[in-house]
Design a protein around this motif. Sequence first.
Motif, mmCIF file in Angstrom:
data_model
loop_
_atom_site.group_PDB
_atom_site.id
_atom_site.type_symbol
_atom_site.label_atom_id
_atom_site.label_comp_id
_atom_site.label_asym_id
_atom_site.label_seq_id
_atom_site.Cartn_x
_atom_site.Cartn_y
_atom_site.Cartn_z
ATOM 1 N N UNK A 81 0.832 -1.206 0.000
ATOM 2 C CA UNK A 81 0.000 0.000 0.000
ATOM 3 C C UNK A 81 0.867 1.257 0.000
ATOM 4 N N UNK A 82 2.020 1.192 0.678
ATOM 5 C CA UNK A 82 2.929 2.358 0.699
ATOM 6 C C UNK A 82 3.558 2.547 -0.679
ATOM 7 N N UNK A 83 3.782 1.431 -1.359
ATOM 8 C CA UNK A 83 4.392 1.518 -2.692
ATOM 9 C C UNK A 83 3.376 2.015 -3.717
ATOM 10 N N UNK A 84 2.139 1.598 -3.596
ATOM 11 C CA UNK A 84 1.076 2.089 -4.484
ATOM 12 C C UNK A 84 0.856 3.588 -4.247
ATOM 13 N N UNK A 85 0.862 3.979 -2.994
ATOM 14 C CA UNK A 85 0.712 5.401 -2.652
ATOM 15 C C UNK A 85 1.850 6.209 -3.270
ATOM 16 N N UNK A 86 3.062 5.681 -3.204
ATOM 17 C CA UNK A 86 4.211 6.375 -3.799
ATOM 18 C C UNK A 86 3.972 6.619 -5.289
ATOM 19 N N UNK A 87 3.431 5.603 -5.977
ATOM 20 C CA UNK A 87 3.210 5.723 -7.422
ATOM 21 C C UNK A 87 2.284 6.904 -7.717
ATOM 22 N N UNK A 88 1.187 6.990 -6.977
ATOM 23 C CA UNK A 88 0.209 8.056 -7.220
ATOM 24 C C UNK A 88 0.752 9.408 -6.731
ATOM 25 N N UNK A 89 1.364 9.402 -5.547
ATOM 26 C CA UNK A 89 1.906 10.659 -5.006
ATOM 27 C C UNK A 89 2.992 11.221 -5.935
ATOM 28 N N UNK A 90 3.873 10.360 -6.405
ATOM 29 C CA UNK A 90 4.982 10.810 -7.250
ATOM 30 C C UNK A 90 4.451 11.490 -8.513
ATOM 31 N N UNK A 91 3.476 10.826 -9.150
ATOM 32 C CA UNK A 91 2.991 11.329 -10.432
ATOM 33 C C UNK A 91 2.092 12.560 -10.308
ATOM 34 N N UNK A 92 1.263 12.566 -9.250
ATOM 35 C CA UNK A 92 0.238 13.613 -9.182
ATOM 36 C C UNK A 92 0.484 14.658 -8.102
#
Lengths: 337, 279
Positions: A287-298
Amino acid sequence: MADKKIIRKSSLGELFKKIRSDGKRILAPVDRGGKILFEYVDSPGSIAPDYIQTTLSAKDTLLPRCEEMLRFRTEQKSVYLEESLNRPEPTLIFGVRPCDARSIAVLNAVYLINYTDDIYRQKIDTTTIVGVSCAKCDEYCFCTSVGGSPGDTAGSDMLLTQMDNDIYLAEILTDKGKAIAALAPELFAEGGDVDKNKHCADVPVRFDVKDLSKRLPGVFEDPVWIAQSLRCIGCGTCSYVCPACTCFDIQDETDGNRGVRLRCWDSCGFAQFTLHTSGHNPREVQSQRWRQRIMHKFSYQPDQLDVIGCVGCGRCSRTCPVDMNILQHITDILEVH
Amino acid sequence: MEEKSLYQPYLMRIAANIDETPDVKTFRLEFVKEDEGKSFSFKAGQFGEYSVFGEGESTFCIASSPTRSGYIECTFRKMGRVTKSLASREVGDIIGFRGPYGNIFPLDDWKGKSLLFVTGGIALPPLRCVIWNALDLRNNFKDITVVYGARTVRDLVYKHELEEWGKRGDVKLITTVDPGGETVEWKGEVGFVPTVLEKASPSSADTVALLCGPPIMIKLTLPILTKLGFSQDKIFTTLENRMKCGIGKCGRCNVGKYFVCKDGPVFTFAQVSQLPPEY
């Protein structure tokens, strides 16, 4: 203002010949058993006749999956750095969709701002992008939600929009685009003063990306990330098909006393991405890695580099083996209060 | 001189190889190309990517002071593939170094102030750089206090330098080992760093604190520093995350929107307290 001309589809063969004689290799979408992939072609006859989106983007021309960063030779106590064989070849990529062309701004921001990455710089400098507008879209497409559009010119050196069976509107956008048109000026005719929009797909706006960027820091600790990523298997496919993902790993490979240092695509979805040697992992669960994906991009990239790290191509959703859908997840994140 | 590619390391010759503890080593590295050594400069707090050709790169701070030119030193523990391979190198061998990267400890802003270093185990190397830098410019600073602890006497790094600092009249050095980690000859303190710090109770007046250590030490030391009157913006530390490129491109060392490599590694606790727990 872009110089607008028209070019006949039947003239593309002649144009391709001129481009080849000019020393450029041409990459274009080819149908390989239903998968639309960029391959080297000599004539437009090889190009896939009909497709919504290429299965993979042409990103690996600018940022290969694995590329040499340096080359070395070791001899007893000595080390010699050798000339790298990773040299760019002048390339024209034909048929890039406007969303993918837009992703070049993300690659440029990461690789050219602050420290200029000379390996990437040489590749982008020798690459010409001829985009082709989208006449069709599918339910995964959301370019218009992240600042793009089916006829967006950003990132293309020349953008073609098919007006009818045999006529393309050719928008000549940059010096590189002008150089292509100058190879065969007789093929580019007047008559480009037309409305291309009615020939472009209608992609509805699905969310407000500025609102998303603004709200993301506030939902960092929300359980929404856990709910969304429960089914994520951390395979990294989303990163590998993403035209705007830029993260990489560095690895050495040797053969006897010779070796290369390679840069290889990596993914924030992998546990090893952030794993410390001590065993501690700052992003230890999916979940932390998925959050990173969205946070990084947006959130992080808009904030730090003034680009949105997503172009709305929809590939991550189309290819996810467990059917995670970025549009649905973003919509759900926006509903968190 | 030819423009170096961004990822092309300097070739460095191992000039000295010191066993600090059974699994921690210090290398002194000299530039193979003299002109590169002459034009190289860095500041306290910066780090680099050290490589064994054929094995890969690993990230450590520059542990020597920028006031000592012509070489750099690094101190590392044998842990993974690269550091194990590095540890098997000998004097005269060539390794790679890219850097310096990252931000710095603002020593220029600290002129006229006192410095308090609080550190444990293998977290001394990033501060050792600052300590020597301050000692080499001793007149720029008031009191210099170092509180350093390790699990056992054997685990203390830079033993000869600790001895040297202990003898100097212009440094107050307090060393400690965890209870049970002492030897018969041990003359330092016995106890954990936070306890020893509280007992020593150094003044926070016009003082900057530098705190580097294992997470548990940091967690227990911060309240003591606060009690001594240090505000969070007067306590500096370095963050560490897994890195590959060192220059904000490979994408993994971020803590929230900041890259440790590019925006750090030096942060104040006022800054750290605003970051998500991704380190």
